[in-house]
Motif scaffolding. Structure first.
Motif, PDB file in Angstrom:
ATOM      1  N   GLY A 239      -1.145  -8.027   6.942  1.00  0.00           N
ATOM      2  CA  GLY A 239      -0.732  -6.686   7.320  1.00  0.00           C
ATOM      3  C   GLY A 239      -1.244  -5.628   6.356  1.00  0.00           C
ATOM      4  O   GLY A 239      -1.755  -4.579   6.779  1.00  0.00           O
ATOM      5  N   PHE A 240      -1.159  -5.887   5.066  1.00  0.00           N
ATOM      6  CA  PHE A 240      -1.641  -4.913   4.095  1.00  0.00           C
ATOM      7  C   PHE A 240      -3.157  -4.796   4.127  1.00  0.00           C
ATOM      8  O   PHE A 240      -3.708  -3.704   3.916  1.00  0.00           O
ATOM      9  CB  PHE A 240      -1.159  -5.283   2.689  1.00  0.00           C
ATOM     10  CG  PHE A 240       0.157  -4.657   2.334  1.00  0.00           C
ATOM     11  CD1 PHE A 240       0.214  -3.354   1.873  1.00  0.00           C
ATOM     12  CD2 PHE A 240       1.342  -5.350   2.495  1.00  0.00           C
ATOM     13  CE1 PHE A 240       1.419  -2.754   1.555  1.00  0.00           C
ATOM     14  CE2 PHE A 240       2.560  -4.770   2.180  1.00  0.00           C
ATOM     15  CZ  PHE A 240       2.599  -3.467   1.709  1.00  0.00           C
ATOM     16  N   ARG A 241      -3.831  -5.887   4.406  1.00  0.00           N
ATOM     17  CA  ARG A 241      -5.296  -5.819   4.524  1.00  0.00           C
ATOM     18  C   ARG A 241      -5.690  -4.886   5.666  1.00  0.00           C
ATOM     19  O   ARG A 241      -6.586  -4.036   5.511  1.00  0.00           O
ATOM     20  CB  ARG A 241      -5.873  -7.215   4.763  1.00  0.00           C
ATOM     21  CG  ARG A 241      -7.393  -7.246   4.858  1.00  0.00           C
ATOM     22  CD  ARG A 241      -7.888  -8.660   5.096  1.00  0.00           C
ATOM     23  NE  ARG A 241      -9.342  -8.709   5.109  1.00  0.00           N
ATOM     24  CZ  ARG A 241     -10.099  -8.456   6.169  1.00  0.00           C
ATOM     25  NH1 ARG A 241      -9.519  -8.105   7.322  1.00  0.00           N
ATOM     26  NH2 ARG A 241     -11.417  -8.536   6.106  1.00  0.00           N
ATOM     27  N   ALA A 242      -5.022  -5.022   6.808  1.00  0.00           N
ATOM     28  CA  ALA A 242      -5.333  -4.164   7.949  1.00  0.00           C
ATOM     29  C   ALA A 242      -4.949  -2.713   7.665  1.00  0.00           C
ATOM     30  O   ALA A 242      -5.672  -1.780   8.034  1.00  0.00           O
ATOM     31  CB  ALA A 242      -4.605  -4.664   9.194  1.00  0.00           C
ATOM     32  N   THR A 252       4.825   2.280  14.093  1.00  0.00           N
ATOM     33  CA  THR A 252       5.358   1.025  13.552  1.00  0.00           C
ATOM     34  C   THR A 252       5.523   1.086  12.030  1.00  0.00           C
ATOM     35  O   THR A 252       5.737   0.053  11.386  1.00  0.00           O
ATOM     36  CB  THR A 252       4.442  -0.154  13.914  1.00  0.00           C
ATOM     37  OG1 THR A 252       3.113   0.106  13.414  1.00  0.00           O
ATOM     38  CG2 THR A 252       4.380  -0.354  15.412  1.00  0.00           C
ATOM     39  N   ALA A 253       5.457   2.268  11.460  1.00  0.00           N
ATOM     40  CA  ALA A 253       5.588   2.414  10.010  1.00  0.00           C
ATOM     41  C   ALA A 253       6.912   1.868   9.462  1.00  0.00           C
ATOM     42  O   ALA A 253       6.947   1.368   8.330  1.00  0.00           O
ATOM     43  CB  ALA A 253       5.416   3.878   9.619  1.00  0.00           C
ATOM     44  N   PRO A 254       8.044   1.936  10.217  1.00  0.00           N
ATOM     45  CA  PRO A 254       9.291   1.376   9.670  1.00  0.00           C
ATOM     46  C   PRO A 254       9.218  -0.109   9.346  1.00  0.00           C
ATOM     47  O   PRO A 254      10.070  -0.610   8.594  1.00  0.00           O
ATOM     48  CB  PRO A 254      10.318   1.640  10.783  1.00  0.00           C
ATOM     49  CG  PRO A 254       9.784   2.828  11.507  1.00  0.00           C
ATOM     50  CD  PRO A 254       8.293   2.645  11.491  1.00  0.00           C
ATOM     51  N   THR A 255       8.243  -0.832   9.902  1.00  0.00           N
ATOM     52  CA  THR A 255       8.151  -2.268   9.606  1.00  0.00           C
ATOM     53  C   THR A 255       7.847  -2.524   8.133  1.00  0.00           C
ATOM     54  O   THR A 255       8.034  -3.647   7.657  1.00  0.00           O
ATOM     55  CB  THR A 255       7.063  -2.931  10.472  1.00  0.00           C
ATOM     56  OG1 THR A 255       5.790  -2.310  10.217  1.00  0.00           O
ATOM     57  CG2 THR A 255       7.394  -2.802  11.952  1.00  0.00           C
ATOM     58  N   LEU A 256       7.391  -1.487   7.411  1.00  0.00           N
ATOM     59  CA  LEU A 256       7.184  -1.666   5.973  1.00  0.00           C
ATOM     60  C   LEU A 256       8.493  -1.992   5.262  1.00  0.00           C
ATOM     61  O   LEU A 256       8.490  -2.570   4.174  1.00  0.00           O
ATOM     62  CB  LEU A 256       6.568  -0.403   5.369  1.00  0.00           C
ATOM     63  CG  LEU A 256       5.095  -0.143   5.679  1.00  0.00           C
ATOM     64  CD1 LEU A 256       4.717   1.274   5.300  1.00  0.00           C
ATOM     65  CD2 LEU A 256       4.223  -1.140   4.924  1.00  0.00           C
ATOM     66  N   VAL A 303      10.763  -1.823  -4.677  1.00  0.00           N
ATOM     67  CA  VAL A 303       9.316  -1.557  -4.600  1.00  0.00           C
ATOM     68  C   VAL A 303       8.899  -1.302  -3.158  1.00  0.00           C
ATOM     69  O   VAL A 303       8.226  -0.308  -2.845  1.00  0.00           O
ATOM     70  CB  VAL A 303       8.514  -2.726  -5.203  1.00  0.00           C
ATOM     71  CG1 VAL A 303       7.028  -2.563  -4.895  1.00  0.00           C
ATOM     72  CG2 VAL A 303       8.736  -2.795  -6.701  1.00  0.00           C
ATOM     73  N   PHE A 304       9.298  -2.185  -2.242  1.00  0.00           N
ATOM     74  CA  PHE A 304       8.938  -2.004  -0.835  1.00  0.00           C
ATOM     75  C   PHE A 304       9.652  -0.791  -0.240  1.00  0.00           C
ATOM     76  O   PHE A 304       9.114  -0.115   0.650  1.00  0.00           O
ATOM     77  CB  PHE A 304       9.280  -3.263  -0.031  1.00  0.00           C
ATOM     78  CG  PHE A 304       8.193  -4.297  -0.063  1.00  0.00           C
ATOM     79  CD1 PHE A 304       7.132  -4.252   0.826  1.00  0.00           C
ATOM     80  CD2 PHE A 304       8.226  -5.326  -0.992  1.00  0.00           C
ATOM     81  CE1 PHE A 304       6.135  -5.203   0.795  1.00  0.00           C
ATOM     82  CE2 PHE A 304       7.238  -6.280  -1.041  1.00  0.00           C
ATOM     83  CZ  PHE A 304       6.185  -6.222  -0.148  1.00  0.00           C
ATOM     84  N   GLY A 305      10.863  -0.514  -0.713  1.00  0.00           N
ATOM     85  CA  GLY A 305      11.568   0.663  -0.224  1.00  0.00           C
ATOM     86  C   GLY A 305      10.844   1.946  -0.581  1.00  0.00           C
ATOM     87  O   GLY A 305      10.687   2.846   0.254  1.00  0.00           O
ATOM     88  N   LEU A 306      10.379   2.047  -1.826  1.00  0.00           N
ATOM     89  CA  LEU A 306       9.647   3.234  -2.256  1.00  0.00           C
ATOM     90  C   LEU A 306       8.312   3.341  -1.531  1.00  0.00           C
ATOM     91  O   LEU A 306       7.903   4.438  -1.123  1.00  0.00           O
ATOM     92  CB  LEU A 306       9.432   3.194  -3.766  1.00  0.00           C
ATOM     93  CG  LEU A 306      10.698   3.339  -4.622  1.00  0.00           C
ATOM     94  CD1 LEU A 306      10.387   3.063  -6.086  1.00  0.00           C
ATOM     95  CD2 LEU A 306      11.301   4.730  -4.455  1.00  0.00           C
ATOM     96  N   LEU A 307       7.636   2.211  -1.361  1.00  0.00           N
ATOM     97  CA  LEU A 307       6.349   2.225  -0.665  1.00  0.00           C
ATOM     98  C   LEU A 307       6.518   2.689   0.780  1.00  0.00           C
ATOM     99  O   LEU A 307       5.755   3.526   1.289  1.00  0.00           O
ATOM    100  CB  LEU A 307       5.733   0.829  -0.703  1.00  0.00           C
ATOM    101  CG  LEU A 307       4.377   0.651  -0.019  1.00  0.00           C
ATOM    102  CD1 LEU A 307       3.320   1.537  -0.669  1.00  0.00           C
ATOM    103  CD2 LEU A 307       3.942  -0.812  -0.056  1.00  0.00           C
ATOM    104  N   LEU A 312       6.415   6.722   5.404  1.00  0.00           N
ATOM    105  CA  LEU A 312       7.229   7.376   6.432  1.00  0.00           C
ATOM    106  C   LEU A 312       7.304   8.887   6.209  1.00  0.00           C
ATOM    107  O   LEU A 312       7.257   9.669   7.168  1.00  0.00           O
ATOM    108  CB  LEU A 312       8.638   6.776   6.430  1.00  0.00           C
ATOM    109  CG  LEU A 312       8.754   5.339   6.947  1.00  0.00           C
ATOM    110  CD1 LEU A 312      10.106   4.755   6.574  1.00  0.00           C
ATOM    111  CD2 LEU A 312       8.552   5.280   8.449  1.00  0.00           C
ATOM    112  N   ALA A 313       7.400   9.306   4.953  1.00  0.00           N
ATOM    113  CA  ALA A 313       7.470  10.734   4.655  1.00  0.00           C
ATOM    114  C   ALA A 313       6.165  11.433   5.007  1.00  0.00           C
ATOM    115  O   ALA A 313       6.177  12.552   5.547  1.00  0.00           O
ATOM    116  CB  ALA A 313       7.809  10.940   3.177  1.00  0.00           C
ATOM    117  N   ARG A 314       5.040  10.798   4.723  1.00  0.00           N
ATOM    118  CA  ARG A 314       3.750  11.428   5.019  1.00  0.00           C
ATOM    119  C   ARG A 314       3.502  11.546   6.517  1.00  0.00           C
ATOM    120  O   ARG A 314       2.838  12.476   6.968  1.00  0.00           O
ATOM    121  CB  ARG A 314       2.623  10.626   4.362  1.00  0.00           C
ATOM    122  CG  ARG A 314       2.635  10.728   2.849  1.00  0.00           C
ATOM    123  CD  ARG A 314       1.260  10.568   2.265  1.00  0.00           C
ATOM    124  NE  ARG A 314       1.247  10.839   0.838  1.00  0.00           N
ATOM    125  CZ  ARG A 314       0.153  10.998   0.119  1.00  0.00           C
ATOM    126  NH1 ARG A 314      -1.039  10.909   0.705  1.00  0.00           N
ATOM    127  NH2 ARG A 314       0.217  11.236  -1.181  1.00  0.00           N
TER     128      ARG A 314
END
Length: 394
Positions: A239-242, A252-256, A303-307, A312-314
């Motif tokens: 997922g991160f590679r893509a 689908t950004a919330p899946t982060l 870490v994942f929450g901040l990422l 999501l903010a952007r």
């Protein structure tokens, strides 16, 4: 929140709507944390109906408020969970007869079907919480209930594995997995389902007095826990590679943030297993290792929450899909991270810091940490209210 649900939404319905029911069940769990960590329960590792009644009969105000608030929250969100689960199961039955279902089975989105067993596994956990909270003398027959619970989770696990068999068999033999469209972490849904099944299977390891039951619990929960770790590791990398190549998909950004509840369920699984090994097999497990594990997993969540917040903010996701008028079933993926992080903070504070003498229970520092969990809990309640009104209020 109990809106009159549409009877047939088969063309527009998506499996991710199961997450609406999942989030409601998770909120019931957050209220159970009040009983778990704020009430004494000397006769069992979990709070029972008798413990709550004893707290109501005591002289202190705080336990009474905790019991009444927890009872109301558990009852309300358990009912909402069941209400939304039944609606989703009916829609799923209709959806299977449509062309959209066949298209889903031939795409990356086939793994969305794992939202079904994920939510049903949560239903079993909710049922157990309802029993502990509202059924008198349940603990006297609990050893008979543990094998039934293990069987129920195994059946849900078999459903999840059958869906994974179809997906992995198709893409590993025939190919067709679109790596370009994999620019999110939605493929972690199978890992989430496996982790939810694992945490349910691990419950007898922490509570049963039967060594045979504990042994089955440890083996079965370990299988699904390892499955969750392996699938999660593979799909995070892909997922991160893509996303690094294509950018993330705004819808689908919330899946982060799906990593947060996965880590919570895996942490509780490991805590339950550690207790089972220590009590029944004299492994010597526990001690500082438990506190370290809680710390590492909580830091990984942050870490994942901040990422996820950065992305999501952007995209302005909240203004579009939460407080705005745009609808996306994927927005319900925002509920589970709030639940997962709130529950993790409760465990970190109580099973970690208080359990090993770092904090004094109910001290100022204790309530500062617990206050963060409570803020997250009530923000998540507002989020569920807002999303249900947006998607079903009309």
């Amino acid at each position: 929140m109990f809106y009159r649900m549409p009877k047939d939404t088969s063309p527009e319905w998506a499996p991710t709507y199961f997450l609406a029911a999942l989030g409601a069940g998770g909120l019931a769990v957050t209220f159970f944390m009040w009983l778990m960590f704020w009430l004494p329960h000397p006769d069992a590792p979990v709070p029972l109906f008798e413990d709550a009644v004893a707290a109501l009969g005591g002289g202190s105000l705080m336990p009474k408020v905790a019991v009444i608030g927890a009872w109301v929250g558990i009852a309300f969100f358990s009912a909402l969970h069941i209400y939304l689960l039944v609606w989703n199961l009916r829609q799923y039955g209709r959806f299977r007869k449509t062309q959209a279902y066949q298209q889903l089975r031939d795409s990356n989105s086939e793994t969305q079907l794992l939202a079904g067993p994920l939510t049903v596994a949560m239903s079993i956990n909710v049922g157990f919480i309802l029993g502990l909270t509202f059924v008198p003398a349940l603990w006297s027959v609990v050893e008979w209930l543990f094998p039934l619970a293990l069987l129920a989770f195994v059946l849900v696990g078999a459903w999840a594995l059958a869906l994974l068999r179809d997906f992995w068999g198709r893409v590993l033999v025939g190919g067709g997995f679109d790596c370009v469209k994999n620019n999110n972490l939605g493929q972690l849904l199978p890992a989430f389902a496996s982790a939810m099944i694992a945490v349910g299977l691990a419950a007898p390891a922490a509570m049963s007095q039967s060594t045979v039951t504990v042994a089955f619990s440890l083996v079965l929960s370990s299988f699904f826990m390892v499955t969750a770790f392996l699938i999660g590791a593979i799909q995070v990398v892909l997922g991160f590679r893509a996303m690094l190549e294509q950018g993330s998909d705004p819808s689908t950004a919330p899946t982060l943030w799906i990593v947060l509840p996965i880590l919570t369920t895996l942490t509780i699984t490991l805590l339950r297993q550690t207790h089972g090994f220590h009590v029944h097999f004299e492994s010597g497990a526990g001690g500082v290792d438990v506190l370290a594990m809680l710390t590492y997993f909580l830091c990984a969540q942050l870490v994942f929450g901040l990422l996820g917040w950065v992305v999501l903010a952007r995209y302005g996701y909240f203004a579009r899909f939460v407080t705005g008028n745009e609808k996306s079933a994927g927005a319900y993926a925002l509920v589970c991270p709030g639940v997962g992080l709130a529950v993790m903070i409760h465990f970190f504070t109580n099973a970690g810091l208080v359990g090993f003498g770092v904090l004094e229970r109910f001290s100022v520092a204790y309530w500062c940490l617990t206050g963060i969990a409570l803020i997250l809990q009530f923000l998540t309640i507002w989020l569920v209210y807002r999303l249900n009104r947006l998607h079903f209020g009309a």
